[in-house]
Design a protein around this motif. Sequence first.
Motif, short mmCIF file in Angstrom:
data_model
loop_
_atom_site.label_atom_id
_atom_site.label_comp_id
_atom_site.label_asym_id
_atom_site.label_seq_id
_atom_site.Cartn_x
_atom_site.Cartn_y
_atom_site.Cartn_z
N LEU A 57 33.59 79.66 -2.38
CA LEU A 57 34.71 79.17 -2.61
C LEU A 57 36.02 80.18 -2.28
N ALA A 61 40.40 78.21 -4.63
CA ALA A 61 39.51 76.90 -5.50
C ALA A 61 39.12 77.61 -6.75
N THR A 64 41.37 77.45 -9.59
CA THR A 64 41.44 76.20 -10.16
C THR A 64 40.26 75.80 -10.79
N PHE A 65 39.24 75.97 -10.51
CA PHE A 65 37.91 75.45 -11.27
C PHE A 65 37.62 76.42 -12.26
N HIS A 79 36.31 66.48 -11.47
CA HIS A 79 36.51 66.95 -10.36
C HIS A 79 35.29 67.30 -9.63
N SER A 81 33.12 65.96 -7.36
CA SER A 81 32.97 65.82 -5.73
C SER A 81 33.47 67.27 -5.08
N SER A 82 34.47 67.64 -5.32
CA SER A 82 35.26 68.63 -4.71
C SER A 82 34.50 69.72 -5.23
N PHE A 83 34.14 70.01 -6.36
CA PHE A 83 33.61 71.18 -6.99
C PHE A 83 32.37 71.33 -6.40
N CYS A 84 31.62 70.33 -6.36
CA CYS A 84 30.13 70.68 -5.69
C CYS A 84 30.14 70.97 -4.33
N SER A 85 31.17 70.09 -3.42
CA SER A 85 31.19 70.47 -2.23
C SER A 85 31.72 71.71 -1.54
N SER A 86 32.82 72.16 -2.28
CA SER A 86 33.46 73.42 -2.09
C SER A 86 32.49 74.50 -2.42
#
Length: 622
Positions: A57, A61, A64-65, A79, A81-86
């Motif tokens: 991360l 990012a 944000t999370f 969120h 999809s973006s959480f898992c991928s990033s």
Amino acid sequence: MAASMAPLLLLLPFIFSAALTSANPFTEKAALIRYWNRKIPNNLPHPDFLVSKLTALSATAAATFYKLASTDPTLLSSHLSSFCSSAGLLCPADLNTSLSHSPQPDFKAYQNSNFTNYVTDVNGGVSSFKNYSDNLNVPVDTFRRYNPHSVFNTDKFTFYAPDGNVVTANFTSYGGSSSVGGSEEFTAYDESSNIPDLKFTNYASDSNGHDGIFSRYSVNTNAGDQSFSSYAKHGNGELSAFTSYDNNSNVVGNTFAHYGEEGNGGNNTFASYGDNGNVPENNFRAYGEGTTGGLDKFTSYRNQSNVGDDFFTSYEKTGNEGTADFTNYGNSFNPGSDNFKGYAEGSFDDQITFKEYFADNTTFKSYANTSSVDFKGYHNSSSLSRTAAAEQRKKAPAEQRWVEPGKFFRERSLRKGTVMPMPDISDRTAPRSFLPRSISGKIPFSAAAVDGIFRILPDTAMGKAVESTVADCERAPSRGETKRCAASAEDMIDFAVAVLGDDVQVRSTASTKGSKGDILIGDVRGVNGGKITESVSCHQSLFPYLVYYCHSVPRVRVYVADILAVDSQDKINDGVAICHLDTSDWSPTHGAFVALGPGPGKIEVCHWIFEGDMTWTVADRA
């Protein structure tokens, strides 16, 4: 001059840490390295096997999370999809909208979805479906109604969810359902998968003169549970063949129900159920029950398997004027417990043969004692010679279990020139990363909360893994043990420092080279001069983000060893082994004593540090 240098001097540790990681100093990974250096100020290198698990991360990012998790952890789900991928997490994919396909296509490469009604009510022709959800992490697949109600159609389905990791698959209704004539062929359902949770219902059931061939169901899988219900049930005049169900698998629970039940004039063959399995849990119910006429053959149930438990209920029960042949039940490499009920019970004028029943820890009930039933070759200790039977009875139950060669060994094996087997030390779970503690600390550590945030269905392979991890972490420590489940790299570092002090070092075996074969031990060095010490061992758990079960291990010696190829004597790996010198509190049935004997407190036990796991010790100054 000195005053002008002060800001630069303050920045030097920051710049030095960034240079060590060759990365942006404003990432969460760089921040963790700085945290590591503050908590463990010994300037030792940071090993790649741990650095590679740190979050990717960016600071933006992560902020944000963190804000979402701090406000309400469930907001992360919106969120996901973006959480898992990033963040490099292991998350189940969303199940796509249900798809229906009615023509007769050659369908290839369909991934990770809910598929309904493929080729229904088709007359004549050939239907082909290939490559459904292959080689995925945490797939959740649902496939319903593949070509029911067809007339003289030839159907082929190849490769359903092979090579997957933490697989949940549900396949309902393949062919059958009033199909007339034609044939069906299904090849390779969930082959070579890790931790599957599988359900298959209704294969070629209620069909008329419609032949079915099913090959390789869940072969070469690891752990997990699976069930198969209603194969060629209520069929009329059909040919059914099932080959290779759960063969060569490791620690899998199986349930198979209703094979050829209440069929009329069919020809059913089942070959190789659970052969060469390791510690299987098998439950097979209702093979050929209530059939009229026809021929049923069952060959090789649990042949050459290792221990486990088996329940087989109702073979050819209440059959009428048929022929049944059962060959080779339970000829195991190591015996388990067997319960076989209802062989040809209540049958009328059937010609039935049972050959080669191998079992010792067994219950066999309700065997039809009629002139039309021929039972040959029941083998257990009572059929052995008196000497052999006496020797078998002397064996403790633990001694009849099988443990992978090389999984445990004695300290004397760690000598230069020793040739020894090396177990499979590979980590078969999918790669994933730590979350920063600022985020992981906001996620409630409960199965319900984690399932909700990461959209994990409880009754799936991943859902069961999450529940198991939480239960292990909540378990009270053993006598003299200090434990912690580390949900972040910061948690792991803090625990190691709390137990061992701030001058510590972490190690793991460098790679998996040499696994599952013989190795030659090269140079060996005892950490800290081979002194008896305390360590902290950390083992991976299966979770969406990295969680390690860490615990203190008193009275150990840790070794680093060159692992060489036996033939060429070339170095192929850097091995790390730990030897437990005090085993007095271990269970008498522990696999170490199965492999080595003689029991708790009587020997030391050594093992390699597996891929993904690690051990912390006081820093080696030798």
